[in-house]
Scaffold this motif. Sequence first.
Motif, PDB file in Angstrom:
ATOM      1  N   ILE A   1       0.839  -1.198   0.000  1.00  0.00           N
ATOM      2  CA  ILE A   1       0.000   0.000   0.000  1.00  0.00           C
ATOM      3  C   ILE A   1       0.877   1.252   0.000  1.00  0.00           C
ATOM      4  CG2 ILE A   1      -1.813   1.245   1.205  1.00  0.00           C
ATOM      5  CD1 ILE A   1      -2.651  -1.487  -0.009  1.00  0.00           C
ATOM      6  N   ASP A   2       1.950   1.240   0.787  1.00  0.00           N
ATOM      7  CA  ASP A   2       2.873   2.381   0.787  1.00  0.00           C
ATOM      8  C   ASP A   2       3.482   2.597  -0.592  1.00  0.00           C
ATOM      9  OD1 ASP A   2       2.368   2.780   3.445  1.00  0.00           O
ATOM     10  OD2 ASP A   2       4.383   2.283   4.158  1.00  0.00           O
TER      11      ASP A   2
ATOM     12  N   ALA B   1       3.160   5.836  -3.191  1.00  0.00           N
ATOM     13  CA  ALA B   1       4.341   6.538  -3.718  1.00  0.00           C
ATOM     14  C   ALA B   1       4.236   6.687  -5.242  1.00  0.00           C
ATOM     15  CB  ALA B   1       5.615   5.786  -3.341  1.00  0.00           C
ATOM     16  N   ILE B   2       3.749   5.663  -5.918  1.00  0.00           N
ATOM     17  CA  ILE B   2       3.570   5.736  -7.373  1.00  0.00           C
ATOM     18  C   ILE B   2       2.522   6.785  -7.715  1.00  0.00           C
ATOM     19  CG2 ILE B   2       2.796   4.466  -9.410  1.00  0.00           C
ATOM     20  CD1 ILE B   2       3.921   1.920  -8.034  1.00  0.00           C
ATOM     21  N   ALA B   3       1.418   6.793  -6.988  1.00  0.00           N
ATOM     22  CA  ALA B   3       0.357   7.765  -7.237  1.00  0.00           C
ATOM     23  C   ALA B   3       0.852   9.191  -7.017  1.00  0.00           C
ATOM     24  CB  ALA B   3      -0.836   7.472  -6.336  1.00  0.00           C
TER      25      ALA B   3
ATOM     26  N   LEU C   1       0.546  11.943  -9.849  1.00  0.00           N
ATOM     27  CA  LEU C   1      -0.551  12.887  -9.646  1.00  0.00           C
ATOM     28  C   LEU C   1      -0.272  13.973  -8.622  1.00  0.00           C
ATOM     29  CD1 LEU C   1      -3.462  10.271  -9.649  1.00  0.00           C
ATOM     30  CD2 LEU C   1      -2.890  11.881 -11.479  1.00  0.00           C
ATOM     31  N   GLY C   2       0.873  13.912  -7.966  1.00  0.00           N
ATOM     32  CA  GLY C   2       1.193  14.934  -6.974  1.00  0.00           C
ATOM     33  C   GLY C   2       0.917  14.480  -5.554  1.00  0.00           C
ATOM     34  N   PRO C   3       1.298  15.310  -4.566  1.00  0.00           N
ATOM     35  CA  PRO C   3       1.238  14.891  -3.158  1.00  0.00           C
ATOM     36  C   PRO C   3      -0.164  14.617  -2.634  1.00  0.00           C
ATOM     37  CG  PRO C   3       1.759  17.232  -3.356  1.00  0.00           C
ATOM     38  CD  PRO C   3       1.856  16.662  -4.726  1.00  0.00           C
TER      39      PRO C   3
ATOM     40  N   ARG D   1       7.750   2.318 -17.598  1.00  0.00           N
ATOM     41  CA  ARG D   1       8.966   3.130 -17.413  1.00  0.00           C
ATOM     42  C   ARG D   1       8.786   4.130 -16.273  1.00  0.00           C
ATOM     43  NH1 ARG D   1      12.554   2.249 -21.551  1.00  0.00           N
ATOM     44  NH2 ARG D   1      11.705   1.379 -23.501  1.00  0.00           N
ATOM     45  N   ARG D   2       7.592   4.688 -16.146  1.00  0.00           N
ATOM     46  CA  ARG D   2       7.353   5.652 -15.072  1.00  0.00           C
ATOM     47  C   ARG D   2       7.422   4.967 -13.707  1.00  0.00           C
ATOM     48  NH1 ARG D   2       5.226  10.760 -15.378  1.00  0.00           N
ATOM     49  NH2 ARG D   2       5.240  11.748 -13.316  1.00  0.00           N
ATOM     50  N   VAL D   3       6.823   3.781 -13.592  1.00  0.00           N
ATOM     51  CA  VAL D   3       6.883   3.047 -12.329  1.00  0.00           C
ATOM     52  C   VAL D   3       8.327   2.676 -12.002  1.00  0.00           C
ATOM     53  CG1 VAL D   3       6.235   0.889 -11.184  1.00  0.00           C
ATOM     54  CG2 VAL D   3       4.518   2.201 -12.449  1.00  0.00           C
TER      55      VAL D   3
END
Length: 344
Positions: free
Chosen positions: A130-131, A135-137, A141-143, A300-302
Amino acid sequence: MSVRRRVLGNLRAVLAPVAAGMGVMAAAAAVLVPTLAGGPGDGAVGGGAGRASSPVVTHGAYGPGSASARSPAAGCTPENAAESLRPSSEDGPAVARIKERGQLVVGVDQNTYRWGYRDPATGKLAGFDIDLARAIAADILGPDAKVVFKAVPTDQRIPALRKRRVDMVVRTMTINCARKKLVAFSTSYFQGGQQVLAPKTSAVKAFDDSLRGKRVCTAAGSTGEAELAARPHGAKVLTVPNQLDCLVRLQLGQADAVVTDNALAAAQAAQDPAVELKGRPFTNEPYGVAMNEADTDLVRRVNKVLDDYRAGGASDGPWMRAYRKWLKADLPDISGPPSPEYSD
């Protein structure tokens, strides 16, 4: 009160909030939607790390876009199965789609202690997976990222990705060649191995002929199921939708042993002091974030997020902080995150 009854009570305390809260959960900018159930044509894919004998559901079971010559599994071997695409922070079609929607939809577990479970004290999803999903989100998408968590049974992880019910699955999912025919994976974020879990007083000693005549439980669609299909050691195999179901079967005397990843088995042993890990891990189980095979920009982003997550190595980076918080008590001998391997 006996240990068995006390532990069953504790399990009910963990699972009751799950059953009660299967609707929408808005806390911490996250939403939990009901478990994805298998529909017509949905199936499961097992497979040890590239074992030729591993059972694989026919590709057509997952609908349009099934495996083809472009499959990343071409040339896959157990030695290079964990290779993935090099990281990039550039937006592509998949990342743009997530940004336009304004939320990341992630398939997770909700009943595996330490990894992905509903904390009965807070009512929130928590755990190592879940953590990582958060972190990926946050990177995409921002904080204040909104995450929609969908509870996905083990055997529905691949159908959920191929039918685009989720953007990704972060659920202790082993990278192997059989699965890479159907979905794409990030680099490995954890290294585990299949192992046997059984009562401390059991005559079962390891993944060997001490299982002969025993009822051995494993999750449908898991690598444990594939290993037992290839080498049952004379055991009678019982399959269930999720690994926690195996622990309950063990406690109720309906199973004699469990075969699952050692990381999951250690978490189950932490829930029940009457059981323990037996023998040693007998497979290589690198966990990866799974995505639709067409979403190469998201892969690639992950991988870029995972590079950042591993920063600090064995000292004090995000990965090590998550490890110390969730896993170290049950898996104390891990010195740091696995190193990434790239195919391009």
